[in-house]
Design a protein around this motif. Structure first.
Motif, PDB file in Angstrom:
ATOM      1  N   GLY A   1       0.812  -1.207   0.000  1.00  0.00           N
ATOM      2  CA  GLY A   1       0.000   0.000   0.000  1.00  0.00           C
ATOM      3  C   GLY A   1       0.844   1.255   0.000  1.00  0.00           C
ATOM      4  O   GLY A   1       2.068   1.203   0.186  1.00  0.00           O
ATOM      5  N   GLY A   2       0.185   2.395  -0.225  1.00  0.00           N
ATOM      6  CA  GLY A   2       0.891   3.669  -0.297  1.00  0.00           C
ATOM      7  C   GLY A   2      -0.108   4.770  -0.559  1.00  0.00           C
ATOM      8  O   GLY A   2      -1.284   4.642  -0.224  1.00  0.00           O
ATOM      9  N   GLY A   3       0.340   5.855  -1.180  1.00  0.00           N
ATOM     10  CA  GLY A   3      -0.546   6.963  -1.494  1.00  0.00           C
ATOM     11  C   GLY A   3      -1.086   6.843  -2.914  1.00  0.00           C
ATOM     12  O   GLY A   3      -1.075   5.764  -3.502  1.00  0.00           O
ATOM     13  N   GLY A   4      -1.549   7.944  -3.466  1.00  0.00           N
ATOM     14  CA  GLY A   4      -1.991   7.988  -4.864  1.00  0.00           C
ATOM     15  C   GLY A   4      -3.039   6.929  -5.184  1.00  0.00           C
ATOM     16  O   GLY A   4      -3.896   6.609  -4.360  1.00  0.00           O
ATOM     17  N   VAL A   5      -2.942   6.381  -6.373  1.00  0.00           N
ATOM     18  CA  VAL A   5      -3.933   5.399  -6.825  1.00  0.00           C
ATOM     19  C   VAL A   5      -3.832   4.115  -5.986  1.00  0.00           C
ATOM     20  O   VAL A   5      -4.834   3.427  -5.753  1.00  0.00           O
ATOM     21  CB  VAL A   5      -3.789   5.145  -8.343  1.00  0.00           C
TER      22      VAL A   5
ATOM     23  N   ALA B   1       3.410   8.240 -13.285  1.00  0.00           N
ATOM     24  CA  ALA B   1       3.267   9.660 -13.649  1.00  0.00           C
ATOM     25  C   ALA B   1       2.726  10.533 -12.516  1.00  0.00           C
ATOM     26  O   ALA B   1       2.378  11.695 -12.738  1.00  0.00           O
ATOM     27  CB  ALA B   1       2.397   9.804 -14.894  1.00  0.00           C
ATOM     28  N   GLY B   2       2.665   9.993 -11.289  1.00  0.00           N
ATOM     29  CA  GLY B   2       2.242  10.781 -10.134  1.00  0.00           C
ATOM     30  C   GLY B   2       3.426  10.987  -9.205  1.00  0.00           C
ATOM     31  O   GLY B   2       4.396  11.683  -9.546  1.00  0.00           O
ATOM     32  N   ILE B   3       3.362  10.325  -8.055  1.00  0.00           N
ATOM     33  CA  ILE B   3       4.407  10.447  -7.028  1.00  0.00           C
ATOM     34  C   ILE B   3       5.788  10.099  -7.603  1.00  0.00           C
ATOM     35  O   ILE B   3       6.799  10.691  -7.224  1.00  0.00           O
ATOM     36  CB  ILE B   3       4.041   9.544  -5.823  1.00  0.00           C
ATOM     37  N   TYR B   4       5.857   9.158  -8.536  1.00  0.00           N
ATOM     38  CA  TYR B   4       7.141   8.730  -9.094  1.00  0.00           C
ATOM     39  C   TYR B   4       7.700   9.693 -10.145  1.00  0.00           C
ATOM     40  O   TYR B   4       8.832   9.513 -10.604  1.00  0.00           O
ATOM     41  CB  TYR B   4       7.047   7.300  -9.644  1.00  0.00           C
ATOM     42  N   GLY B   5       6.921  10.700 -10.554  1.00  0.00           N
ATOM     43  CA  GLY B   5       7.465  11.847 -11.278  1.00  0.00           C
ATOM     44  C   GLY B   5       7.714  11.692 -12.771  1.00  0.00           C
ATOM     45  O   GLY B   5       8.333  12.579 -13.389  1.00  0.00           O
ATOM     46  N   TYR B   6       7.234  10.607 -13.382  1.00  0.00           N
ATOM     47  CA  TYR B   6       7.477  10.414 -14.825  1.00  0.00           C
ATOM     48  C   TYR B   6       6.672  11.462 -15.599  1.00  0.00           C
ATOM     49  O   TYR B   6       5.481  11.638 -15.347  1.00  0.00           O
ATOM     50  CB  TYR B   6       7.019   9.011 -15.229  1.00  0.00           C
ATOM     51  N   PRO B   7       7.258  12.157 -16.554  1.00  0.00           N
ATOM     52  CA  PRO B   7       6.489  13.150 -17.317  1.00  0.00           C
ATOM     53  C   PRO B   7       5.287  12.492 -18.007  1.00  0.00           C
ATOM     54  O   PRO B   7       5.440  11.451 -18.665  1.00  0.00           O
ATOM     55  CB  PRO B   7       7.498  13.672 -18.340  1.00  0.00           C
ATOM     56  N   MET B   8       4.115  13.093 -17.819  1.00  0.00           N
ATOM     57  CA  MET B   8       2.866  12.459 -18.269  1.00  0.00           C
ATOM     58  C   MET B   8       2.868  12.123 -19.762  1.00  0.00           C
ATOM     59  O   MET B   8       2.448  11.029 -20.159  1.00  0.00           O
ATOM     60  CB  MET B   8       1.686  13.380 -17.930  1.00  0.00           C
ATOM     61  N   ALA B   9       3.329  13.051 -20.593  1.00  0.00           N
ATOM     62  CA  ALA B   9       3.260  12.809 -22.043  1.00  0.00           C
ATOM     63  C   ALA B   9       4.171  11.649 -22.445  1.00  0.00           C
ATOM     64  O   ALA B   9       3.815  10.824 -23.289  1.00  0.00           O
ATOM     65  CB  ALA B   9       3.628  14.069 -22.813  1.00  0.00           C
ATOM     66  N   ASP B  10       5.348  11.574 -21.835  1.00  0.00           N
ATOM     67  CA  ASP B  10       6.270  10.474 -22.153  1.00  0.00           C
ATOM     68  C   ASP B  10       5.708   9.150 -21.652  1.00  0.00           C
ATOM     69  O   ASP B  10       5.820   8.117 -22.330  1.00  0.00           O
ATOM     70  CB  ASP B  10       7.635  10.733 -21.505  1.00  0.00           C
TER      71      ASP B  10
END
Ligand code: AR6
Length: 172
Positions: free
Chosen positions: A29-33, A118-127
């Motif tokens: 478990g964790g945050g986000g989705v 693409a959230g907490i882990y910071g991957y750029p959304m478009a990529d």
């Protein structure tokens, strides 16, 4: 015939064969989705996850969906974004591919993905969306699955997915 769809919603509301969880390697478990899925599934989900021994980045493990409308959860671990030079694209592609492989192994017809990494882990959304949709197009050609659903959480993310789909000639 496999459809690729983009539906902006809370992924925990979808009645599909599997929703994908953007988990961390503990699977506890964790945050986000991840947090949203565990809250909606109830405490039996973390109990089952605790038996799985974690999950390396780029791989995936399946559980039941418990109180979710989805029958299963496929837990995958995307890469943390470190600028793109640490193998992030290959690891993100592997996360998507492994989810599809697990779905086929379990004869699932419908699968819904959040924007892994693409959230907490910071991957750029478009990529991230480019990798997601490119893999989906290849997987759709293999047949078997009926529905591949991408689930951007914001209208901004939805626009990114729709723009990337258009650039790939995908009509969601
Ligand atoms: N439905 C659909 N998408 C959602 C939802 C939801 N209910 N909630 C958030 N998102 P993130 P990551 C979007 O941070 O980047 C956790 O703590 C969100 O807006 O959930 O892979 C894990 O345990 C974003 O676009 O996952 C890991 O430690 C996307 O889902 C870490 O976060 C993914 O954001 C994983 O980070």
């Amino acid at each position: 015939m496999t459809t690729i769809e983009i539906i902006q919603t809370d992924i925990t509301t979808l009645a599909v064969d599997a929703i994908v969880n953007a988990a961390n390697s503990t699977l506890l478990g964790g945050g986000g989705v991840d947090g949203a899925i565990h809250r909606a599934a109830g405490p039996d989900l973390v109990q089952e996850c605790a038996t799985l021994g974690g999950c390396p980045t780029g791989e995936a493990k399946i559980t039941k969906g418990y109180l979710l409308p989805a029958r299963h959860v496929i837990h995958t671990v995307g890469p943390v974004w470190h600028g793109g030079g640490k193998g992030e694209p290959k690891l993100l592609e592997s996360a998507y591919r492994t989810c599809f492989r697990v779905a086929r192994q379990h004869n699932l017809a419908s699968i819904a993905f959040p924007a892994i990494s693409a959230g907490i882990y910071g991957y750029p959304m478009a990529d991230a969306a480019m990798i997601a949709l490119t893999v989906a197009r290849e997987e759709a050609e293999k047949g078997g699955l009926q529905r591949i659903i991408f689930v951007p959480f914001s209208s901004q993310a939805e626009k990114v997915y729709r723009d990337v789909a258009a650039s790939l000639g995908i009509q969601p």
